[in-house]
Design an enzyme around this catalytic site. Structure first.
Site, mmCIF file in Angstrom:
data_model
loop_
_atom_site.group_PDB
_atom_site.id
_atom_site.type_symbol
_atom_site.label_atom_id
_atom_site.label_comp_id
_atom_site.label_asym_id
_atom_site.label_seq_id
_atom_site.Cartn_x
_atom_site.Cartn_y
_atom_site.Cartn_z
ATOM 1 C CG HIS A 86 1.896 -0.043 4.447
ATOM 2 N ND1 HIS A 86 1.495 -0.953 5.392
ATOM 3 C CD2 HIS A 86 0.828 0.741 4.193
ATOM 4 C CE1 HIS A 86 0.228 -0.709 5.711
ATOM 5 N NE2 HIS A 86 -0.203 0.307 4.996
ATOM 6 C CG ASP A 141 -2.055 -0.901 1.188
ATOM 7 O OD1 ASP A 141 -2.059 -1.808 0.347
ATOM 8 O OD2 ASP A 141 -2.990 -0.715 1.996
#
Ligand SMILES: *[C@@H]1O[C@H](CO)[C@@H](O)[C@H](O)[C@H]1NC(C)=O
Ligand SMILES: *[C@@H]1O[C@H](CO)[C@@H](O)[C@H](O)[C@H]1NC(C)=O
Ligand SMILES: *[C@@H]1O[C@H](CO)[C@@H](O)[C@H](O)[C@H]1NC(C)=O
Ligand SMILES: *[C@@H]1O[C@H](CO)[C@@H](O)[C@H](O)[C@H]1NC(C)=O
Length: 397
Positions: A298, A144
């Protein structure tokens, strides 16, 4: 080998582009040049990319909560085309995720993930969220919040491992670092939408939630993604309906590394290691023998990317297949544009198996060949050109 872009001569727009990108400092005008920079400070030095500069006025302000640009009749028409289908659910809390004082029924009428981790909509006609993958012993592998300016070491590593992933990009980050965003496409990763400004979507109005998705879909350099992940997982049936109206499949997760919290001071590196280890140990203990898993990780900073590098070999010890979410779903067409395709899961892994059984020096998990099938670089470069042409089209050139 990095992709060398050799544009079809028919794409005159490119010549146009070449003359308009001179504003960028040397070495930051093409994806290929950008991808060669490995000094994080140099990578993170901002640059001006003319197609983006010229498009700015057609987009919401960078990093601010998006709204429909008042002169954007195309966006307005799109919103109007399905606004009557949006359930009448009021926004919840604030866009910053402050739900203090919100009175919300215990039976979770809106299928609000933040409240109950609900993934099966209660409102009719919306598909369920993806929170795991159907293929056993498989990781739906994704990151992400990118593109992060300093991601070349990480992407180089993935490239060296022939490992593809799903990149959930923040629209504003793509505007800041368009060449880095292009690299994800050129490298053959799957690109999904992670909203324009990374706010809590249930806290936004219908128009804002629409705009957060709409403008992020538009700008990923010419491809039109068909998947998104809500920041913080904050989604309910109202927001799901808006995403579905834009052709986006909602992708969540079931496990969280909390890697993002280290920068924020909320988690220790030891805790993040433990979260990754737990996910892997569950796999070793059979938890993914009937369906594979998705763990939230992430591309935010050096720490989260270093952790991803550290853990890819370990993930391979627990799981047989590590593939982009779309591949794990057998979703062969990741974008609206029909000339990009993903291999089916079976295609990926029959090749991968063959390679694995030939090479004893390889790690236990056969991801290599699988990846090579995904988004062949030639077709990517072709479509990337189309993408830039798309940007120019936005500019009405
Ligand atoms: C993916 O497609 C293959 C055939 O190509 C099939 O064997 C497999 O069951 C499918 N998996 C899912 C999750 O649909
Ligand atoms: C991207 O990563 C670098 C290196 O850790 C970091 O300095 C930078 O702040 C990150 N960018 C964002 C927007 O978080
Ligand atoms: C993290 O930063 C260090 C020091 O600059 C660098 O050597 C390393 O390659 C970086 N790692 C990643 C994944 O960017
Ligand atoms: C993709 O399709 C478009 C037309 O929709 C075409 O102009 C372009 O050349 C195609 N690109 C590739 C790589 O096939």
């Amino acid at each position: 080998m990095r992709c060398s872009l050799s544009p079809p001569s028919s794409l005159i727009t490119l010549g146009l582009l070449a003359t308009t990108v001179l504003a960028a400092p040397p070495g930051r005008t093409t994806e290929a040049d950008e991808a060669l920079i490995t000094d994080p400070d140099a990578e993170c030095t901002g640059y001006s990319f003319q197609p983006v500069q010229d498009a700015l006025s057609s987009f919401p302000s960078l990093s601010a909560i998006a709204d429909i640009v008042p002169t954007d009749t195309e966006a307005i028409d799109k919103f109007n085309s399905f606004k009557d289908k949006i359930p009448n659910i009021p926004p919840k809390g604030t866009p910053e995720g402050d739900f203090t004082g919100l009175s919300y029924p215990a039976d979770d009428p809106d299928c609000w993930w933040t409240n109950t981790q609900c993934v099966t909509p209660k409102f009719q006609g919306i598909p369920p969220d993806v929170f795991q993958v159907p293929e056993p012993l498989t990781v739906g592998y994704g990151f992400d919040d990118g593109p992060n300016c300093s991601h070349n070491t990480f992407y180089d590593y993935l490239d060296s491992e022939n490992q593809k992933a799903t990149m959930f990009f923040v629209g504003s980050n793509v505007m800041y670092y368009p060449l880095e965003a292009q690299r994800a496409l050129v490298d053959g990763h799957e690109v999904c939408v992670h909203t324009w400004s990374h706010h809590y979507m249930t806290g936004l109005t219908n128009e804002q939630a629409f705009a957060e998705l709409y403008y992020t879909i538009k700008l990923v350099m010419g491809v039109t993604p068909t998947c998104w992940r809500p920041p913080f997982g904050d989604v309910d049936d109202r927001v799901r309906t808006i995403a579905a109206g834009l052709g986006l499949q909602t992708i969540l997760w079931q496990y969280d590394s909390f890697d993002w919290e280290v920068q924020a001071g909320g988690a220790t590196p030891e805790k993040v290691d433990a979260n990754y280890d737990d996910f892997i140990n569950k796999a070793k203990n059979g938890a993914f023998d009937t369906a594979g898993g998705i763990i939230l990780t992430h591309e935010i900073d050096n720490y989260t990317m270093s952790e991803a590098i550290k853990y890819l070999p370990k993930l391979k010890e627990g799981f047989k297949y590590i593939v982009p979410v779309g591949v794990a779903l057998n979703k062969t067409q990741p974008y609206v544009e029909s000339n990009y395709s993903l291999p089916t899961f079976e295609q990926c892994n029959s090749q991968a198996f063959a390679e694995n059984h030939q090479s004893s020096s390889q790690a236990t998990t056969p991801n290599g060949a699988s990846s090579r099938l995904i988004l062949g670089k030639n077709s990517v470069s072709g479509t990337l050109m189309l993408g830039l042409a798309g940007v120019l089209a936005i500019l009405h050139l």
